[in-house]
Design an enzyme around this catalytic site. Structure first.
Site, PDB file in Angstrom:
ATOM      1  N   HIS A 132      42.316  19.879  65.349  1.00  0.00           N
ATOM      2  CA  HIS A 132      41.264  18.918  65.265  1.00  0.00           C
ATOM      3  C   HIS A 132      39.889  19.646  65.421  1.00  0.00           C
ATOM      4  CE1 HIS A 132      40.081  14.922  65.246  1.00  0.00           C
ATOM      5  NE2 HIS A 132      41.037  14.431  66.035  1.00  0.00           N
ATOM      6  N   ALA A 133      39.777  20.670  65.692  1.00  0.00           N
ATOM      7  CA  ALA A 133      38.353  21.570  65.745  1.00  0.00           C
ATOM      8  C   ALA A 133      37.748  21.847  64.512  1.00  0.00           C
ATOM      9  CB  ALA A 133      38.799  22.929  66.698  1.00  0.00           C
TER      10      ALA A 133
END
Length: 456
Positions: A132-133
């Site tokens: 998700h980063a």
């Protein structure tokens, strides 16, 4: 030599141990895809041309995370599973079991860029794992779809429809109405931001058979799919003026949770008991496929990319009296209208940014972790392509997504695709041992609303 690029505040949040998140997407196929074809389509896609997908996650001497450009070895990113990954004749159930295990016990290694493609040949599907980063959910979905082509026009990449589905028309407001709207916005913002801050301190949902808590993110998981017809959702939406698909979704969740709790703990819960959901809201215009293509053509790098998201708390309520199923939708719409009028998402983002800037990423992560521990479920809804699409010429039969496990005992992620809307329901199976029943409660809730909508 290229300079390392610092992670965005949202990206830093998603790499902290307490709020570490990986998006696990699965694409069902009409027939198995070959390794050579998969390698070719990835090599020629915008996916690996994006700087985030060709960078390592590194940490400097001060504990700050950065992206560092590297060379990609595609073979290291493709995980081949030639044999069945589980027992049973139902491919979807076996794949869900495989995904459930990934959500708890399979982090992405930092010695390569943070994404993988799992080729499950025996089950005719692809699993795409992205940290998700690397970006917010909708941007990543848009980027993932550059691997695909339209079924009826193989030269064209898929498109995603508008994210808003309300038929409400904006009109010019009078002075008095504008003042009243401003007063409501200020009031609702104050109320919701105060509630958000209290959730990060000590206020928590009441105990129910579906609530998790601290440490539950480490418990074994089970994943099931609730399947909805998008046409059924639109039929229900049309029964209430200016309703949206999101309103319908939250009405279905409220009704379905009430049904399930009746089966688990009949007559033991107070009428109107609140169960609070957590949703991440994108705070900027989401790039479509054409925007991403232009970005890459112009070598604009990662300008504007990253995670700029806020948190919105979404309450649903337990009710025994279900004589009019559309009441769930009407209550959900009222709540959603107030949330959209407020600045809760923006200010929750600003609070998180302030905490991260002055107290560090670890404290900001613990604040979000506390909010999750004190609420009952996670929910998201991503709009996928309306038309059927292919990858390497093979039609995609379904698109689904889930994420890493959280302290919630329930996380729900819905993705719409080609007239269908599939919601992945990830549960802590020691708390919710029968998620199939929970999925059936959600499916029945929509059908009841549809039947009532058609009759009225």
């Amino acid at each position: 030599m290229e300079i390392d690029e610092p992670l965005s505040p949202g990206g830093r949040l998603f790499v902290q141990p307490a709020t570490h998140q990986i998006i696990n997407s699965v694409f069902g196929l009409e027939q198995p895809i070959t390794l050579d074809a998969l390698r070719t389509v990835i090599s020629s896609s915008l996916l690996i041309k994006h700087p985030r997908f060709s960078s390592l996650l590194v940490t400097d001497n001060h504990g700050r995370e950065h992206w560092r450009k590297t060379e990609i070895d595609i073979n290291r990113h493709i995980i081949i599973r030639s044999n069945p990954v589980g027992e049973g004749d139902n491919d979807e159930e076996v794949v869900n079991e495989y995904l459930a295990d990934l959500t708890v016990s399979a982090p992405l290694t930092t010695d390569k860029p943070l994404w993988e493609v799992h080729l499950l040949s025996a089950h005719k599907c692809l699993v795409l794992r992205i940290h998700h980063a690397l970006g917010d959910g909708i941007s990543l979905v848009s980027l993932m779809l550059t691997l695909c082509r339209k079924l009826d026009d193989p030269e064209q990449t898929p498109t995603i429809g508008p994210l808003t589905s309300s038929t409400q028309k904006h009109k010019n407001s009078g002075t008095l109405e504008s003042i009243l709207k401003l007063v409501k916005m200020v009031w609702f913002t104050l109320v919701y931001v105060f509630e958000f801050m209290m959730r990060g301190a000590w206020v928590k949902d009441g105990k129910t058979a579906v609530r998790g808590g601290e440490g539950v993110e480490l418990w074994p998981r089970k994943l099931v799919t609730a399947k909805f017809s998008f046409e059924d959702m639109k039929t229900v939406k049309s029964a209430v003026a200016n309703a949206t698909i999101n309103d319908v979704l939250f009405g279905v969740i409220s009704s379905g949770l009430s049904k399930y709790l009746d089966s688990r703990s009949p007559d033991s819960l107070p009428e109107g008991l609140q169960m609070t959901g957590v949703a991440l809201v994108n705070l900027r215009p989401s790039p479509g496929l054409q925007d991403i293509k232009e970005l890459m053509k112009k070598n604009a790098g990662t300008a504007g990319w990253g995670n700029k998201v806020g948190i919105v708390l979404l309450p649903v309520y337990y009710h025994r009296n279900r004589s009019d199923p559309l009441q769930y939708l009407k209550r959900a719409k009222m709540m959603m209208d107030r949330k959209k009028l407020s600045m809760e998402a923006f200010l929750s983002h600003q609070i998180g940014y302030f905490v991260m800037k002055y107290f560090g990423a670890k404290v900001a992560s613990l604040l979000e972790y506390k909010v999750i521990c004190n609420t009952s479920f996670t929910i998201s809804n991503v709009v996928g392509p309306r038309e059927e699409i292919t990858v390497t010429g093979i039609p995609i039969t379904y698109m689904r997504a889930t994420s890493s496990s959280l302290p919630h005992a329930i996380t729900m992620h819905m993705v719409s695709y080609a007239g269908k809307a599939d919601m992945q329901i990830l549960v802590a199976k020691d708390i919710i041992p029968d998620p199939e029943k929970l999925a059936k409660c959600f499916e029945d809730a929509l059908l009841e609303m549809k039947q009532h909508a058609v009759q009225t």
